[in-house]
Design an enzyme around this catalytic site. Structure first.
Site, mmCIF file in Angstrom:
data_model
loop_
_atom_site.group_PDB
_atom_site.id
_atom_site.type_symbol
_atom_site.label_atom_id
_atom_site.label_comp_id
_atom_site.label_asym_id
_atom_site.label_seq_id
_atom_site.Cartn_x
_atom_site.Cartn_y
_atom_site.Cartn_z
ATOM 1 N N SER A 142 -1.722 -0.753 1.785
ATOM 2 C CA SER A 142 -0.666 -0.635 2.789
ATOM 3 C C SER A 142 -0.569 -1.907 3.611
ATOM 4 O O SER A 142 -1.566 -2.643 3.754
ATOM 5 C CB SER A 142 -0.965 0.543 3.728
ATOM 6 O OG SER A 142 -0.097 0.552 4.842
ATOM 7 N N TYR A 155 -6.417 5.266 9.388
ATOM 8 C CA TYR A 155 -5.594 5.038 8.201
ATOM 9 C C TYR A 155 -5.674 3.567 7.800
ATOM 10 O O TYR A 155 -5.895 3.236 6.624
ATOM 11 C CB TYR A 155 -4.145 5.423 8.478
ATOM 12 C CG TYR A 155 -3.188 4.982 7.401
ATOM 13 C CD1 TYR A 155 -3.104 5.681 6.200
ATOM 14 C CD2 TYR A 155 -2.370 3.865 7.575
ATOM 15 C CE1 TYR A 155 -2.237 5.284 5.190
ATOM 16 C CE2 TYR A 155 -1.501 3.461 6.580
ATOM 17 C CZ TYR A 155 -1.434 4.170 5.395
ATOM 18 O OH TYR A 155 -0.571 3.754 4.407
#
Length: 264
Positions: A142, A155
């Site tokens: 990501s 995350y």
């Protein structure tokens, strides 16, 4: 690696980018073992595949279950006869909370799915991939792996772990038949918050370009076919990657200012 005629395992294939990848792989002449926690999502992928569904097998599976993951390669080989590629796409986000406001269960779940799930899948399939004439491993990380986002600390940490794991695997697998690609997506219309059981607050006033999963899937698979080491998906990921290289503090400050209201 040219994808036509290959067998590729895709996790998170019941929705979003994973589903788009499964369908695009079928269009390119590959066969696909679609893996997802949700059986209903896999059935939706099969329905969307239409006549191409003959090359698609469905494998409902929790990638955090190490024993079931270990049994998956043999299951895929029984159906397709071989395994040539693995795309570790499945992932979740955390509740939009500061680190000290997260409970232990939420923190552990994010790490189990995003990092340990990716690691277990990789270790389960890599011995098979190494025996193929050519093979490919793709890990979806990501933009949050290199730019800190308020309210997504765990995350980001999980995806940063995936990023470095993938880069290390690229180095370790030089001289073998296995090529490795790291994928760093920006904002994408995937429904990840819903499937993570997280309420996504509105990003009021933020003009963030959102990439459609079908477009992202084509760009990702184009990168696989040219054996790319690293691919940034989306204008935001590309811009922030450049800015972070120039000034990490400035990049972090820009994201903090745009996203800080999500925690108020």
């Amino acid at each position: 690696m040219r994808l036509a005629g290959k067998v590729v395992v895709v996790t998170g294939a019941g929705s979003g980018l994973g589903q788009a990848l499964a369908l695009e792989l079928l269009r390119r002449g590959a066969r696909v073992a679609a893996v997802d926690l949700r059986s209903e999502g896999l059935q939706e992928t099969m329905a969307k595949a239409g006549s191409l569904g003959e090359g698609l097998s469905l494998h409902p599976l929790d990638i955090t279950d190490k024993e079931k993951v270990a049994a998956l390669p043999e299951e895929v080989e029984r159906v397709h006869g071989q395994v040539d590629g693995l795309i570790n796409n499945a992932g979740i986000i955390q509740p939009f909370k500061r680190l000290l406001d997260l409970d232990e269960a939420a923190m552990e779940r994010v790490m189990r799915v995003n990092f340990w799930g990716t690691l277990h899948m990789t270790r389960a399939f890599l011995p098979r991939l190494l025996k193929r004439p050519e093979a490919h491993l793709v890990n979806v990380s990501s933009m949050g792996a290199f730019v800190p986002v308020p309210g997504q600390a765990l995350y980001g940490a999980s995806k940063a772990a995936v990023m470095l794991l993938t880069e290390a695997l690229w180095a370790e697998l030089q001289g073998t038949p296995v090529r490795v690609t790291l994928v760093l997506p920006g904002a994408m219309r995937t429904g990840i918050a819903e499937h993570s059981g997280v309420e996504a607050p509105r990003a009021e006033g933020a003009k963030v370009p959102v990439l459609e999963p079908e477009v992202a899937a084509k760009r990702l698979l184009d990168a696989v076919e040219r054996d790319a080491f690293r691919v940034l998906l989306g204008r935001d990921a590309q811009t922030m990657d450049l800015l972070y290289r120039l000034s990490p503090a400035l990049a972090a400050r820009i994201v903090q200012r745009r996203m800080a209201h999500l925690l108020t």
